[in-house]
Motif scaffolding. Structure first.
Motif, mmCIF file in Angstrom:
data_model
loop_
_atom_site.group_PDB
_atom_site.id
_atom_site.type_symbol
_atom_site.label_atom_id
_atom_site.label_comp_id
_atom_site.label_asym_id
_atom_site.label_seq_id
_atom_site.Cartn_x
_atom_site.Cartn_y
_atom_site.Cartn_z
ATOM 1 N N ARG A 1 47.049 63.253 -3.027
ATOM 2 C CA ARG A 1 47.740 62.283 -3.882
ATOM 3 C C ARG A 1 48.482 62.987 -4.998
ATOM 4 N NH1 ARG A 1 43.487 57.360 -3.907
ATOM 5 N NH2 ARG A 1 44.291 56.381 -2.015
ATOM 6 N N ALA B 1 51.508 64.417 -3.389
ATOM 7 C CA ALA B 1 52.454 63.377 -2.975
ATOM 8 C C ALA B 1 53.051 62.642 -4.173
ATOM 9 C CB ALA B 1 51.755 62.395 -2.045
ATOM 10 N N THR B 2 52.827 63.148 -5.367
ATOM 11 C CA THR B 2 53.352 62.596 -6.634
ATOM 12 C C THR B 2 52.809 61.202 -6.928
ATOM 13 O OG1 THR B 2 55.337 61.452 -5.849
ATOM 14 C CG2 THR B 2 55.547 63.815 -6.215
ATOM 15 N N LEU B 3 51.648 60.884 -6.381
ATOM 16 C CA LEU B 3 51.075 59.563 -6.639
ATOM 17 C C LEU B 3 50.057 59.593 -7.761
ATOM 18 C CD1 LEU B 3 50.501 58.384 -2.989
ATOM 19 C CD2 LEU B 3 52.176 57.488 -4.588
ATOM 20 N N ARG C 1 59.778 63.320 -3.313
ATOM 21 C CA ARG C 1 59.499 62.211 -2.403
ATOM 22 C C ARG C 1 60.445 62.198 -1.212
ATOM 23 N NH1 ARG C 1 58.039 57.553 -6.914
ATOM 24 N NH2 ARG C 1 56.011 58.416 -7.397
ATOM 25 N N ARG C 2 61.629 62.759 -1.378
ATOM 26 C CA ARG C 2 62.571 62.799 -0.262
ATOM 27 C C ARG C 2 62.265 63.926 0.709
ATOM 28 N NH1 ARG C 2 66.721 59.595 -0.112
ATOM 29 N NH2 ARG C 2 67.178 58.338 -1.955
ATOM 30 N N TYR D 1 54.395 61.892 3.982
ATOM 31 C CA TYR D 1 52.983 61.756 3.598
ATOM 32 C C TYR D 1 52.323 60.729 4.490
ATOM 33 C CZ TYR D 1 49.013 60.224 0.668
ATOM 34 O OH TYR D 1 47.779 59.864 0.197
ATOM 35 N N MET D 2 51.200 61.105 5.029
ATOM 36 C CA MET D 2 50.426 60.181 5.850
ATOM 37 C C MET D 2 49.084 59.985 5.171
ATOM 38 S SD MET D 2 50.125 60.802 9.889
ATOM 39 C CE MET D 2 48.657 60.089 10.556
ATOM 40 N N PRO D 3 48.867 58.830 4.525
ATOM 41 C CA PRO D 3 47.600 58.616 3.827
ATOM 42 C C PRO D 3 46.437 58.556 4.813
ATOM 43 C CG PRO D 3 49.205 56.904 3.293
ATOM 44 C CD PRO D 3 49.742 57.661 4.445
ATOM 45 N N ARG E 1 44.202 56.334 5.170
ATOM 46 C CA ARG E 1 44.040 55.024 5.774
ATOM 47 C C ARG E 1 45.350 54.641 6.438
ATOM 48 N NH1 ARG E 1 42.496 49.825 2.599
ATOM 49 N NH2 ARG E 1 43.779 50.783 1.015
ATOM 50 N N ALA F 1 48.473 53.028 6.925
ATOM 51 C CA ALA F 1 49.166 52.321 5.851
ATOM 52 C C ALA F 1 50.525 51.807 6.294
ATOM 53 C CB ALA F 1 49.316 53.234 4.648
ATOM 54 N N ILE G 1 45.721 46.693 1.632
ATOM 55 C CA ILE G 1 45.698 47.316 2.953
ATOM 56 C C ILE G 1 46.305 48.713 2.935
ATOM 57 C CG2 ILE G 1 45.665 45.137 4.204
ATOM 58 C CD1 ILE G 1 48.573 45.397 4.724
ATOM 59 N N GLY G 2 46.763 49.178 1.783
ATOM 60 C CA GLY G 2 47.181 50.572 1.657
ATOM 61 C C GLY G 2 48.652 50.842 1.896
ATOM 62 N N THR G 3 49.416 49.803 2.281
ATOM 63 C CA THR G 3 50.835 50.048 2.540
ATOM 64 C C THR G 3 51.588 50.385 1.257
ATOM 65 O OG1 THR G 3 51.095 47.671 2.447
ATOM 66 C CG2 THR G 3 51.045 48.664 4.607
ATOM 67 N N GLN H 1 51.871 54.114 0.846
ATOM 68 C CA GLN H 1 52.930 54.679 1.679
ATOM 69 C C GLN H 1 54.301 54.359 1.074
ATOM 70 O OE1 GLN H 1 52.272 55.949 5.434
ATOM 71 N NE2 GLN H 1 53.844 57.085 4.371
ATOM 72 N N VAL I 1 55.543 56.602 -1.973
ATOM 73 C CA VAL I 1 56.108 57.948 -1.809
ATOM 74 C C VAL I 1 57.535 57.894 -1.278
ATOM 75 C CG1 VAL I 1 53.963 59.225 -1.552
ATOM 76 C CG2 VAL I 1 55.000 58.183 0.447
ATOM 77 N N ARG J 1 52.818 55.508 -10.038
ATOM 78 C CA ARG J 1 51.859 56.599 -10.147
ATOM 79 C C ARG J 1 50.640 56.158 -10.911
ATOM 80 N NH1 ARG J 1 54.692 62.201 -11.637
ATOM 81 N NH2 ARG J 1 56.196 60.828 -12.602
#
Lengths: 301, 371
Positions: A47, A50-52, A75-76, A80-82, A84, A86, B205-207, B210, B213, B369
């Protein structure tokens, strides 16, 4: 390509430390594995990359860009594949893919070559809703969506957790293929057997890196002899081996127990000890340690 | 990019059978049930009469009460204890006691008393029963006085005759008063609750992770959430107005254009509330509880059921800080009174103010963020 310097992060007003002083350098085109059990801090690290999430201390760069300052540019360039799944379960495979392409200002057609090896496997079902896919197909779709904007770097958080062995194998074949195309990939996994498939790995436990090297480097760096112990009544046997003063550590490992002995302790003495304890037909053999053995060995006792 | 986001929202919403059902059924069910059930006009007040006089006048009072249509004579107890029992057991809402020698006292002494007791557990019924009863008795009183004054005097007793007219709702039809308010409520629900749940669902649900980002900006994400529900709100309003006409025969006295103009701005405000709820909650369950609380406060403080003028000053102040109040007032003014857009201009500015305020806070409190 990716540089992580002294990253620390804690939650709940510093009461839970998720990451402590993490340093990782990943080269361009490398497939880097973060190996560790649940709660090791893998997702937190992803995270931050991924800049989150903002780290408490330290800094991280992706392609020379700072994850805090240049988050928009990053971000470009990342996919990223979390951990869960998503994606939108009520949209079809095709709609999800198209949606993520247009969100990045591109089209599926433009980047079809990049996603083709993966997407072609699920394309026959492209009108099926994402929620109705099997675990393996979901992961392929998620990877396709993460790749559709042609990122240079892939961040994959436990992509094979909850996926059947055949799909896991297929997924890793795809990762090897992508690495061959020049992508830099960081992947996390709790499965030690997958560690072997990475160029380099970092063993992560409780927010700290225990070791960081190539899989072979890690194995060859630990020359402590390892023995497998096998016999009847495995559970009582495990207790007995742990009781022996010469045992450094012993843990269940499939159909046998793997034991590290203290310096000077002889396996023959262990066998005698077990015989005294009433265990017959116990086999004690020296074996080559694997990454999982080393991981277990490195854990604080 | 925005169009892709909006297209995605629409295809998700149109696939969700429950949302469609809500959108179509909620206005109809609410409009049919609530105005019919929640009627402030109290009929069938159960009456017990303890008549100790059994005279012409005492019968006259009883007969008038029953003939008024508001009261139903359920008991004629013979003593006070029986009257009390009728009330204790809930058979009677109101007990009228006419004392012995009522007629004689009235004729001889020019003065007599009757006693009315009501069951104040149901406050509305008690108040109205008391009111109706008092009116009927004083009407009887007047008749009796006219009987006495046989010969017109030089100066007849001055009497003020009250002649009432219900302006804007000549039949004093409660449904005409409730239905526009319920439509206002409906738009609030679509805007705040449905929108909040939809946004929070993405987080749950986590979307959302996704989504965060991607280069999508927060205002784009929120705007794409807003527009579909804005459209749904207007569709619901249209269905509601149609239902008003078909079921109750309500035709707006004012321009429908005014209604839509206000609804368009009001929906933006309601959606802002929804986004705010979403930005402070993490799960759909939390969002439901939150918006339920807000809806309760908004509805009870909106003047939909109880007049704002009868609230204490601090509550009136709260009521006017409530966007629902303004829109309920607008809907009633336009539909019943035929108010024009210019008449309601101050309301328009207040609703615009709410719309800007809620949405600005929402955009600022939505963060991609985490700390």
């Amino acid at each position: 390509m990716i540089s992580i310097q002294n990253i620390s992060k804690s939650f709940n007003k510093d009461s839970v430390t998720a990451l402590r002083n993490i340093n990782i350098e990943v080269e361009r085109g490398e497939l880097f594995g973060l190996i560790g059990p649940d709660g090791a801090g893998k997702t937190t690290l992803f995270r931050i990359l991924a800049t989150l999430l903002l780290a408490d201390e330290g800094r991280a760069e992706i392609g020379g860009r700072d994850v805090v300052r240049d988050y928009k540019a990053i971000r470009r360039t990342i996919g990223y594949m979390p951990g869960r799944f998503a994606l939108y379960q009520d949209l079809s495979i095709w709609e999800n893919l198209q949606f993520y392409a247009s969100v990045f200002g591109t089209t599926v057609a433009e980047n079809y070559e990049r996603i083709k090896p993966i997407y072609s496997q699920i394309e026959p079902f492209k009108d099926r809703r994402a929620g109705q896919l099997s675990g393996g197909m979901k992961q392929k779709l998620a990877l396709s969506c993460a790749l559709v904007h042609k990122p240079d770097i892939l961040l994959l958080d436990e992509p094979t957790t909850g996926v059947d062995p055949v799909s896991r194998k297929e997924f890793w074949d795809i990762l090897q293929l992508l690495r061959g195309q020049g992508l830099t990939i960081i992947v996390s996994t709790p499965y030690m057997d997958e560690a072997r498939l990475c160029d380099r790995i970092a063993l992560l436990q409780k927010g700290q890196i225990l070791e960081q090297n190539t899989p072979d480097g890690i194995v060859s760096g630990h020359s402590e002899p390892l023995f497998s112990v096998r016999g009847p009544n495995m559970f009582a046997l495990l207790q007995a081996v742990r009781l022996w003063p010469g045992t450094y550590s012993c843990f269940a490992f499939g159909d046998s127990h793997h034991a590290y002995l203290r310096p000077g302790a002889k396996p023959a003495d262990l066998k005698d000890f077990l015989h005294q304890k009433g265990f017959e037909n116990v086999a004690v053999e020296a074996i080559q340690p694997d990454i999982e053995d080393i991981f277990m060995h490195l854990l604080p006792a | 990019m925005l169009s892709a986001l909006i297209r995605k929202e629409f295809s998700q919403i149109l696939r969700n059978v429950n949302i469609i059902r809500m959108m179509l059924m909620a206005p109809l069910i609410q409009l049919i049930i609530i105005p019919l059930a929640a009627d402030f006009e109290v009929k069938n007040i159960n009456l017990a009469v303890l008549d100790r006089d059994h005279s012409t006048y005492s019968h006259k009072i009883t007969n008038k009460m029953v003939a008024s249509g508001y009261f139903k004579l359920v008991d004629m107890p013979h003593d006070e204890a029986a009257a009390q029992r009728a009330m204790d057991e809930g058979r009677a809402d109101l007990a009228l006691e006419i004392p012995a020698h009522f007629e004689r006292d009235l004729v001889r002494e020019d003065e007599a008393t009757v006693k009315i007791r009501t069951d104040a557990v149901n406050g509305v019924k008690a108040g109205l029963g008391m009111n109706y009863g008092g009116q009927i008795i004083s009407a009887v009183n007047n008749e009796i006085r006219q009987d006495f004054v046989q010969m017109p005097r030089f100066n007849p007793l001055p009497m003020i005759d009250i002649n009432t007219r219900f302006w804007y709702n000549p039949d004093f039809n409660y449904r005409h008063y409730m239905a526009p308010g319920i439509l206002a409520l409906l738009l609030t629900m679509v805007g705040s609750m449905m929108c909040a749940l939809n946004i929070v669902r993405e987080r749950e649900i986590g979307t959302m992770e996704q989504m965060n980002v991607t280069p999508v900006k927060s205002w784009q994400f929120l705007l794409a959430k807003l527009i579909p529900f804005w459209v749904i709100g207007l569709v619901s309003l249209t269905i509601g107005l149609l239902a008003c006409f078909l079921i109750f025969g309500i035709v707006s006295a004012g321009s429908y254009l005014t209604i839509y103009l206000f609804a368009m701005v009001y929906l933006v405000a309601a959606l802002g509330i929804g986004q705010l709820i979403a930005s402070f909650t993490d799960t759909q369950q939390q969002a439901t509880l939150f918006s339920f609380f807000f809806m309760m406060m908004f509805v009870l403080l909106s003047g939909l059921y109880t007049p704002i003028e009868s609230m204490p000053p601090w509550a009136q102040w709260l009521a006017w800080a409530n966007p629902v109040t303004h829109f309920v007032d607008v809907m009633r003014s336009v539909v019943l009174k035929g108010s024009t857009f210019m008449d309601l201009l101050p309301r328009f500015w207040s609703i615009c103010g709410f719309a800007v305020l809620f949405n600005v806070i929402a955009v600022f409190s939505y963060r991609k963020r985490m700390g």
